[in-house]
Design a protein around this motif. Sequence first.
Motif, PDB file in Angstrom:
ATOM      1  N   ILE A  64      35.613  40.368  43.975  1.00  0.00           N
ATOM      2  CA  ILE A  64      34.912  41.574  43.499  1.00  0.00           C
ATOM      3  C   ILE A  64      35.146  42.792  44.399  1.00  0.00           C
ATOM      4  O   ILE A  64      35.359  43.906  43.894  1.00  0.00           O
ATOM      5  CB  ILE A  64      33.412  41.284  43.315  1.00  0.00           C
ATOM      6  CG1 ILE A  64      33.188  40.435  42.057  1.00  0.00           C
ATOM      7  CG2 ILE A  64      32.603  42.572  43.220  1.00  0.00           C
ATOM      8  CD1 ILE A  64      31.770  39.926  41.882  1.00  0.00           C
ATOM      9  N   PRO A  65      35.122  42.657  45.741  1.00  0.00           N
ATOM     10  CA  PRO A  65      35.374  43.846  46.577  1.00  0.00           C
ATOM     11  C   PRO A  65      36.707  44.534  46.292  1.00  0.00           C
ATOM     12  O   PRO A  65      36.825  45.756  46.452  1.00  0.00           O
ATOM     13  CB  PRO A  65      35.338  43.280  48.004  1.00  0.00           C
ATOM     14  CG  PRO A  65      34.472  42.068  47.904  1.00  0.00           C
ATOM     15  CD  PRO A  65      34.767  41.479  46.562  1.00  0.00           C
ATOM     16  N   PHE A  66      37.702  43.767  45.852  1.00  0.00           N
ATOM     17  CA  PHE A  66      39.005  44.363  45.556  1.00  0.00           C
ATOM     18  C   PHE A  66      38.911  45.351  44.396  1.00  0.00           C
ATOM     19  O   PHE A  66      39.641  46.343  44.361  1.00  0.00           O
ATOM     20  CB  PHE A  66      40.033  43.274  45.239  1.00  0.00           C
ATOM     21  CG  PHE A  66      40.434  42.458  46.424  1.00  0.00           C
ATOM     22  CD1 PHE A  66      41.475  42.861  47.256  1.00  0.00           C
ATOM     23  CD2 PHE A  66      39.781  41.274  46.724  1.00  0.00           C
ATOM     24  CE1 PHE A  66      41.855  42.108  48.354  1.00  0.00           C
ATOM     25  CE2 PHE A  66      40.152  40.510  47.821  1.00  0.00           C
ATOM     26  CZ  PHE A  66      41.188  40.922  48.642  1.00  0.00           C
ATOM     27  N   ALA A  67      38.032  45.073  43.444  1.00  0.00           N
ATOM     28  CA  ALA A  67      37.875  45.981  42.303  1.00  0.00           C
ATOM     29  C   ALA A  67      37.348  47.330  42.773  1.00  0.00           C
ATOM     30  O   ALA A  67      37.831  48.388  42.350  1.00  0.00           O
ATOM     31  CB  ALA A  67      36.930  45.361  41.270  1.00  0.00           C
ATOM     32  N   PHE A  68      36.353  47.318  43.661  1.00  0.00           N
ATOM     33  CA  PHE A  68      35.795  48.571  44.179  1.00  0.00           C
ATOM     34  C   PHE A  68      36.811  49.316  45.032  1.00  0.00           C
ATOM     35  O   PHE A  68      36.919  50.555  44.952  1.00  0.00           O
ATOM     36  CB  PHE A  68      34.526  48.280  44.987  1.00  0.00           C
ATOM     37  CG  PHE A  68      33.371  47.807  44.160  1.00  0.00           C
ATOM     38  CD1 PHE A  68      32.618  48.713  43.410  1.00  0.00           C
ATOM     39  CD2 PHE A  68      33.033  46.470  44.104  1.00  0.00           C
ATOM     40  CE1 PHE A  68      31.554  48.284  42.632  1.00  0.00           C
ATOM     41  CE2 PHE A  68      31.965  46.023  43.332  1.00  0.00           C
ATOM     42  CZ  PHE A  68      31.220  46.936  42.599  1.00  0.00           C
ATOM     43  N   LEU A  69      37.579  48.590  45.845  1.00  0.00           N
ATOM     44  CA  LEU A  69      38.570  49.242  46.700  1.00  0.00           C
ATOM     45  C   LEU A  69      39.719  49.826  45.887  1.00  0.00           C
ATOM     46  O   LEU A  69      40.229  50.901  46.217  1.00  0.00           O
ATOM     47  CB  LEU A  69      39.099  48.247  47.734  1.00  0.00           C
ATOM     48  CG  LEU A  69      38.109  47.857  48.830  1.00  0.00           C
ATOM     49  CD1 LEU A  69      38.661  46.714  49.674  1.00  0.00           C
ATOM     50  CD2 LEU A  69      37.785  49.048  49.713  1.00  0.00           C
ATOM     51  N   LEU A  70      40.127  49.133  44.830  1.00  0.00           N
ATOM     52  CA  LEU A  70      41.175  49.684  43.972  1.00  0.00           C
ATOM     53  C   LEU A  70      40.681  50.957  43.290  1.00  0.00           C
ATOM     54  O   LEU A  70      41.407  51.953  43.206  1.00  0.00           O
ATOM     55  CB  LEU A  70      41.601  48.658  42.924  1.00  0.00           C
ATOM     56  CG  LEU A  70      42.696  49.098  41.949  1.00  0.00           C
ATOM     57  CD1 LEU A  70      43.985  49.451  42.688  1.00  0.00           C
ATOM     58  CD2 LEU A  70      42.964  48.022  40.895  1.00  0.00           C
TER      59      LEU A  70
END
Length: 311
Positions: A64-70
């Motif tokens: 999930i953190p990757f979605a926010f960082l992208l």
Amino acid sequence: MNYIQQAYKGQRELWMFILTTILVAGIFLLNFVVYLFSDPSDLDAAYELMKGLPSSLSLALNLIPFAFLLGLLFLLVKFMHQRSILSLTTARSKVDFGRVFFSFMMIAVFTLGTFFIGYSIDASEIVYQFNFKKFAILFLVSIVLFPFQIGLEEYLFRGYLMQHIGVLVKNKWFPLIFTSILFGIAHSANPEVAAIGFWKMMIFYVGTGLLLGIMTLMDDGLELALGFHLGNNLLASLLITADWTALQTDAIFKSTAEPSMSIVSEILVPVLVVYPIMLMILSKRYGWKNWQERLFGNVSEPPKEDYKIIE
């Protein structure tokens, strides 16, 4: 305009590059710091804690953190650098999803083929553990969230960093090598690094980073790297798992073998033999030419009227 030159379409002050890199790549830098300064027993304890959660929940929490960082990377590129996401993706006039699909299928066919050949020869350390309910949840989590994870890694390493470093140093070879090394370092806190060995895994990760970087520079876009990376990670999640890997999932199969990788057959052969063959396949399909210029040529700012008209 080639792929790296797409960075000239927007604002590219040094402070913007530094700020964006710190904000978006912070999670990868933190991983490396944790690996360097943490006691191995503390890392093992953290991995054991994650094992206490349902595997698909643990996977989702990791992705999930990757979605926010992208999303953050896209916002910074769009509004601070004042560039289109298309220019971060490809030098073409639109994204070529056919390339994404072909690259996805290339790694999928190779992975499935080699797995089932190995399984038919010796299945003594592979357990069939298919559970429809658990696998359905895993499949949903993987299909929804892995595109964000691989998207961040590709748009950050092969996209943003390769383009902006290339513009800074005025060549293509340095960002290709540098981002590949960074790609390896970013995965240094993965549990398989501790289980198999730092240098073994770095050869594999950096070699994979070079493969994806060469795809991007030769093809003037991220499409092939996105498809390859997505296919690789999806199958790593869905096909086979092990207790010592970064992706411990309710996959179809589970390996009970002790953590090990042969430096020759499982690291050097893929990096030095399989990857070049894949590049040759892509080269034939997409008509790549002038390898020296595309991989080692200089980067210069195009006449402003050229990219103003394109925009």
